[in-house]
Design a protein around this motif. Structure first.
Motif, mmCIF file in Angstrom:
data_model
loop_
_atom_site.group_PDB
_atom_site.id
_atom_site.type_symbol
_atom_site.label_atom_id
_atom_site.label_comp_id
_atom_site.label_asym_id
_atom_site.label_seq_id
_atom_site.Cartn_x
_atom_site.Cartn_y
_atom_site.Cartn_z
ATOM 1 N N LEU A 1 35.331 43.433 52.079
ATOM 2 C CA LEU A 1 36.384 42.536 51.597
ATOM 3 C C LEU A 1 37.684 43.270 51.296
ATOM 4 O O LEU A 1 38.760 42.662 51.312
ATOM 5 N N GLY A 2 37.600 44.570 51.041
ATOM 6 C CA GLY A 2 38.812 45.330 50.777
ATOM 7 C C GLY A 2 39.801 45.282 51.925
ATOM 8 O O GLY A 2 41.026 45.374 51.721
ATOM 9 N N LEU A 3 39.291 45.094 53.141
ATOM 10 C CA LEU A 3 40.159 45.037 54.316
ATOM 11 C C LEU A 3 40.947 43.734 54.384
ATOM 12 O O LEU A 3 41.898 43.635 55.171
ATOM 13 N N PHE A 4 40.555 42.746 53.580
ATOM 14 C CA PHE A 4 41.201 41.435 53.649
ATOM 15 C C PHE A 4 42.029 41.124 52.400
ATOM 16 O O PHE A 4 42.451 39.989 52.199
ATOM 17 N N MET A 5 42.257 42.127 51.575
ATOM 18 C CA MET A 5 43.051 41.922 50.362
ATOM 19 C C MET A 5 44.506 42.345 50.535
ATOM 20 O O MET A 5 45.304 42.240 49.606
#
Length: 426
Positions: A218-222
């Motif tokens: 999810l860090g890639l989508f923040m």
């Protein structure tokens, strides 16, 4: 194994013939404490993953993200592939300290078996074998047993392999499923459909196979991205609406149907652009079909890109996925994390819908024109009602994250080593 056993009181290991239990839990010592004690004692758990290649597919991307996040001081992970054309993740996998072992002969089971046993003898010993090869995993489990690897995990990734069921294929499928049932000490799948598609109703049942969704980082989508900048870099002019597709150029992904949908949509909207990301054997044929239709100015086809999350966040307005079969498509999870509305074929399990309204499922039998109408409706609605923060919170809660997968995988590897969860074939 002896170093590991010294950390635990007598009786911690069950007998070699013990059946797999879905929820063995160690209550007297926390997992973090166990890992710390093992590292202090110089122990390592050596794991061999088996994949087809290291291209940018769903299973391969998941594997690399696991490798990036797992405790690499304790878990030493190698990977076996069946081609010398290893794929775009080769450099990253080597950077993370894993060895890549090539076994080139899956079409020749005898040669593959000989090579497998030779490679494992030379590069092992391994504590865990973890295979992701659909039906062929059955042979890998059997080889792992004969190679003396105590923990053998079969991991189902798809609901089908797309190969026509001839009488010979039916026999092959039955044998591979039998070997998975006989030689795998644990069975995992990305969805219940994938479990039953790969392992059959008996070994893919809830009692015999644990579901571990293909988690997303999810860090890639923040990241907050500049849409104009993202689109300009790939040649999309301002004001266009962009329909995206991410997937390998293989029959499974149904690109011919996708092109028919695109043609219908472009009749209605002259500012519509299709962005297709992926590679594979049908890529050149698909590019030629786009040219035959006179639509090359309306398509952007990217081969291997490392920043799919950024393109989802900044370039796409809708994701369309008309696959013929899937397990639990990782790209659908990523698109929802990016806040994209999605239109997907109804063969895909409803487990892929994170929150109500995030994915519309439609039968392929409805035809390209009906798909185009539904896609245009979703574009007109835009991203209203899709709260990325809410979607990601639900993904966290449901365990659809790489962090949850990594934690569960470490737990599985540890508890199966501790409890001696290997089984003797019946």
């Amino acid at each position: 194994m002896s170093r590991i056993s010294n950390l635990f009181p007598p009786g911690s290991f069950s007998s070699p013939g013990a059946k797999w239990r879905q929820e063995d839990r160690v209550s007297w010592m926390g997992q973090n404490e166990i890992e710390e004690k093992m590292i202090e004692g110089g122990s390592v758990i050596r794991v061999l993953h088996v994949l087809g290649n290291l291209g940018r597919g769903g299973a391969e991307t998941w594997f690399v993200h696991i490798l990036q996040n797992i405790n690499r001081d304790l878990f030493k992970i190698d990977v076996m592939v069946n081609t010398r054309h290893i794929g775009v993740y080769e450099q990253e996998v080597r950077r993370l300290g894993s060895r890549i072992l090539v076994n080139e002969s899956p079409s020749n089971p005898m040669r593959y078996s000989t090579n497998f046993l030779r490679i494992v003898r030379a590069e092992g010993p391994y504590c865990v074998l973890h295979a992701h090869l659909q039906l062929f995993t059955g042979l890998v489990m059997r080889l792992g047993y004969h190679a003396g690897i105590p923990i053998r995990i079969a991991h189902a990734r798809n609901s089908s392999d797309g190969i026509r069921l001839t009488p010979q294929r039916v026999l092959y499928r039955a044998l591979m499923r039998r070997w998975v049932g006989k030689y795998a000490t644990r069975r995992l799948a990305v969805s219940r459909k994938a479990a039953e598609g790969a392992f059959g109703s008996r070994y893919g049942s809830p009692e015999s196979c644990e579901i571990m969704s293909s988690g997303v980082d999810l860090g890639l989508f923040m990241e907050d991205v500049d849409q104009r900048d993202v689109r300009a870099k790939i040649g999309i002019r301002n004001g266009c609406r962009v329909v995206g597709h991410v997937g390998s150029f293989t029959p499974q992904k149904n690109h011919e149907f996708l092109l028919a949908v695109a043609s219908c949509m472009m009749e209605e909207d002259e500012d519509l652009v299709f962005l297709m990301i992926g590679d594979g054997p049908l890529r050149e044929k698909t590019v030629a079909r786009v040219k035959d239709k006179g639509l090359e100015s309306r398509f952007i086809i990217l081969r291997d890109v490392h920043d799919v999350p950024r393109l989802m966040l900044g370039a796409m307005d809708l994701l369309v996925l008309p696959s013929l079969f899937e397990g639990l498509p990782r790209v659908l999870m990523e698109a929802q994390a990016a806040g994209l509305p999605c239109l997907a074929s109804s063969v895909i399990t409803s487990e892929a819908r994170i929150v109500p309204g995030s994915v519309e499922f439609m039968p392929l039998e409805a035809g390209p024109r009906a798909w185009a109408e539904e896609a245009m409706q979703l574009l007109r609605q835009g991203k209203r009602g899709l709260d990325r923060v809410k979607v990601m919170a639900v993904m966290e809660k449901k365990g659809f994250t790489i962090a949850a997968n990594r934690a569960r995988l470490e737990q599985i590897y540890l508890q199966d080593m501790m409890t001696g969860a290997g089984i003797s074939p019946e």
